[in-house]
Design an enzyme around this catalytic site. Structure first.
Site, mmCIF file in Angstrom:
data_model
loop_
_atom_site.group_PDB
_atom_site.id
_atom_site.type_symbol
_atom_site.label_atom_id
_atom_site.label_comp_id
_atom_site.label_asym_id
_atom_site.label_seq_id
_atom_site.Cartn_x
_atom_site.Cartn_y
_atom_site.Cartn_z
ATOM 1 N N GLU A 167 0.811 -1.230 0.000
ATOM 2 C CA GLU A 167 0.000 0.000 0.000
ATOM 3 C C GLU A 167 0.843 1.278 0.000
ATOM 4 O OE1 GLU A 167 -2.726 -0.494 3.267
ATOM 5 O OE2 GLU A 167 -3.548 -2.343 2.451
ATOM 6 N N ASP A 217 -1.018 -3.835 -3.455
ATOM 7 C CA ASP A 217 -1.845 -2.656 -3.140
ATOM 8 C C ASP A 217 -3.324 -2.957 -3.355
ATOM 9 O OD1 ASP A 217 -2.440 0.056 -2.438
ATOM 10 O OD2 ASP A 217 -0.519 0.638 -3.300
ATOM 11 N N GLU A 285 -5.569 -10.782 -1.731
ATOM 12 C CA GLU A 285 -6.461 -10.586 -0.577
ATOM 13 C C GLU A 285 -7.936 -10.547 -0.996
ATOM 14 O OE1 GLU A 285 -5.232 -7.284 1.903
ATOM 15 O OE2 GLU A 285 -3.119 -7.636 1.500
HETATM 16 O O1 G3I Z 1 -3.803 -8.311 18.718
HETATM 17 C C1 G3I Z 1 -4.660 -7.304 19.283
HETATM 18 C C2 G3I Z 1 -5.282 -7.796 20.554
HETATM 19 O O2 G3I Z 1 -4.252 -7.994 21.509
HETATM 20 C C3 G3I Z 1 -6.287 -6.744 21.045
HETATM 21 O O3 G3I Z 1 -6.950 -7.226 22.165
HETATM 22 C C4 G3I Z 1 -7.306 -6.458 19.960
HETATM 23 C C5 G3I Z 1 -8.288 -5.362 20.367
HETATM 24 O O4 G3I Z 1 -8.741 -4.616 19.280
HETATM 25 O O5 G3I Z 1 -6.638 -6.025 18.794
HETATM 26 C C6 G3I Z 1 -5.758 -7.011 18.267
HETATM 27 O O6 G3I Z 1 -5.152 -6.481 17.142
HETATM 28 C C7 G3I Z 1 -5.943 -6.426 15.963
HETATM 29 C C8 G3I Z 1 -5.223 -7.201 14.884
HETATM 30 O O7 G3I Z 1 -5.932 -7.062 13.655
HETATM 31 C C9 G3I Z 1 -5.090 -8.680 15.213
HETATM 32 O O8 G3I Z 1 -6.344 -9.278 15.317
HETATM 33 C C10 G3I Z 1 -6.095 -4.971 15.558
HETATM 34 O O9 G3I Z 1 -6.885 -4.275 16.503
HETATM 35 C C11 G3I Z 1 -6.735 -4.885 14.195
HETATM 36 O O10 G3I Z 1 -6.676 -3.523 13.755
HETATM 37 C C12 G3I Z 1 -5.981 -5.736 13.207
HETATM 38 O O11 G3I Z 1 -6.660 -5.663 11.971
HETATM 39 C C13 G3I Z 1 -5.960 -6.200 10.868
HETATM 40 C C14 G3I Z 1 -5.692 -5.100 9.853
HETATM 41 O O12 G3I Z 1 -5.066 -5.649 8.715
HETATM 42 C C15 G3I Z 1 -4.783 -4.005 10.410
HETATM 43 O O13 G3I Z 1 -4.697 -2.953 9.500
HETATM 44 C C16 G3I Z 1 -6.841 -7.267 10.241
HETATM 45 O O14 G3I Z 1 -6.983 -8.362 11.146
HETATM 46 C C17 G3I Z 1 -6.225 -7.754 8.934
HETATM 47 O O15 G3I Z 1 -7.141 -8.569 8.256
HETATM 48 C C18 G3I Z 1 -5.911 -6.542 8.045
HETATM 49 O O16 G3I Z 1 -5.306 -7.003 6.879
HETATM 50 C C19 G3I Z 1 -5.047 -6.005 5.883
HETATM 51 C C20 G3I Z 1 -3.811 -6.423 5.129
HETATM 52 O O17 G3I Z 1 -2.746 -6.646 6.019
HETATM 53 C C21 G3I Z 1 -3.431 -5.372 4.091
HETATM 54 N N1 G3I Z 1 -4.536 -5.083 3.211
HETATM 55 C C22 G3I Z 1 -5.803 -4.744 3.874
HETATM 56 C C23 G3I Z 1 -6.179 -5.862 4.851
HETATM 57 C C24 G3I Z 1 -7.544 -5.582 5.463
HETATM 58 O O18 G3I Z 1 -7.520 -4.416 6.233
#
Ligand code: G3I
Length: 374
Positions: A167, A217, A285
């Site tokens: 990205e 991206d 993705e």
């Molecule tokens: O690990 C913590 C946990 O300790 C905490 O209790 C919890 C509370 O919110 O958060 C957990 O972290 C989360 C993490 O995923 C693991 O589950 C984050 O809040 C959450 O923001 C994070 O989201 C991920 C996101 O990327 C971050 O930008 C999504 O799971 C994941 O699917 C997403 O993947 C991205 C790709 O990497 C890039 N392209 C877009 C795609 C979708 O957004």
């Protein structure tokens, strides 16, 4: 027609009959012995995969794990190989989960991807700090190179494809503004700010000359403007011998996505083959959002018409992906999540973006796309 292709068509057709028999629609569990499998159906076209988490594969007898082994021949970790997970402090790496993932893939003849070495999100702040102030460009680049060298070297010859940068193209400008672009800037003084990207690719190539190095991206499959910005950036970097092997199309698309729009964007980026004839595409993705991006959090109703339109979005999309594979551009399609229930798109409302539902059953759309294979 080849015998194995005939057998595959027969198997998918038989499974479809079973699935649609009786009253209403009964689909099969994706891990069931008699269920058709996406990876087998598309074995002449491209690998099919999913983003998973290591808890899915801890217990080989779990239905999640059985589904993964049955359905997919490429995998990526959804979060556990990102810098904040494996490198939260400068002198500390945590490789246990990534190691387990790569071992699992090898044990099951699955191609592992690496996501992601450099991103503006899920990256710890220490990369960008020197005491209380900003780190210098030199320091940021040195830390980035160290990170890439350590991670890629560890999985040399094993992780076949890396999202080296994720990205980096902006939504409204040429390059996304991030701590990477702000602090490294135009380091080599050539007038562009691609320098951290260029250095990232060079470090990755040095660490594993045989790994496939991708620039990944979103929206480059659906927005011509963004596809053109990606085209311009990659063209410029290829002219400076930056070792970019291919483009990763995230493909977080929406229900009703126009397939001709996809074709236009792939065509724009396919023109990079005039400069690099073996440039490859991967879909990294894929999911189909059942809501518009700014819709209120009101659950959609899964009416017949809704499901028909959802299925059509998948079949239209896989038709385009199959064309790309037939033209030699595409060899991997990964979906962002194992099933509907764990998708990142379940934010504030229930979403149904995948080919496998939250009970781990193959959805109608899965059977319909498998009919396009071969
Ligand atoms: O690990 C913590 C946990 O300790 C905490 O209790 C919890 C509370 O919110 O958060 C957990 O972290 C989360 C993490 O995923 C693991 O589950 C984050 O809040 C959450 O923001 C994070 O989201 C991920 C996101 O990327 C971050 O930008 C999504 O799971 C994941 O699917 C997403 O993947 C991205 C790709 O990497 C890039 N392209 C877009 C795609 C979708 O957004």
């Amino acid at each position: 027609m080849k015998m194995n292709k005939l057998l595959r068509i027969f198997a998918v057709a038989a499974a479809l009959c079973i699935a649609l028999s009786g009253c209403g629609v009964k689909t099969q569990y994706a891990y069931g012995e008699d269920a058709p499998s996406l990876k087998d159906a598309f074995s002449d076209d491209f690998r099919v995969g999913a983003a998973i988490n290591t808890w899915d594969i801890e217990d080989p007898n779990s239905n999640n794990c059985k589904t993964i082994v049955k359905q997919f021949n490429t995998l990526v970790l959804e979060n556990e190989s990102k810098p904040e997970s494996i490198h939260p402090e400068e002198d500390r790496y945590y490789f246990d989960k990534f190691d387990m993932f790569v071992d699992f893939c090898e044990e099951h003849d699955i191609t592992p991807r690496g996501h992601t070495l450099v991103w503006h999100s899920q990256v710890p702040n220490w990369f960008f700090k020197d005491g209380n102030g900003d780190a210098s460009a030199e320091l940021v680049l040195q830390r980035m190179r160290d990170h890439i060298t350590t991670v890629v070297t560890r999985y040399k010859g094993r992780v076949k494809s890396w999202d080296v940068v994720n990205e980096v193209i902006g939504d409204d400008g040429q390059l996304r503004f991030s701590e990477w672009s702000r602090l490294v800037g135009d380091y080599d003084g050539d007038g562009d700010k691609y320098d951290f990207i260029e250095e990232a690719f060079r470090a990755a190539r040095e660490a594993d000359p045989d790994a496939r190095l991708m620039i990944n991206d979103y929206s480059i499959e659906a927005s011509e403007d963004k596809a053109i910005r990606m085209y311009t950036a990659v063209k410029q970097m290829l002219s400076e011998d930056v070792p970019i092997d291919g483009i990763g199309f995230q493909m977080h698309i929406g229900k009703g996505q126009d397939p001709d729009q996809l074709r236009k964007c792939f065509e724009i980026l396919g023109r990079l083959r005039e400069i690099k004839p073996d440039l490859i595409f991967e879909v990294t993705e894929l999911d189909v959002n059942c809501y518009g991006w700014n819709q209120p959090a009101e659950d959609v109703k899964l009416t017949k018409d809704f499901i028909k339109e959802f299925n059509k979005t998948y079949t239209d999309t896989f038709t385009v992906l199959k064309e790309l594979s037939d033209e030699g551009y595409l060899d991997s399609v990964i979906m962002w999540g194992l099933h509907d229930g764990v998708s990142w798109l379940n934010n504030g409302h229930k979403n149904y973006p995948m080919l496998i539902d939250s009970d781990l059953k193959l959805k109608e759309a899965a059977y319909e796309v498998m009919e396009l294979a071969g």
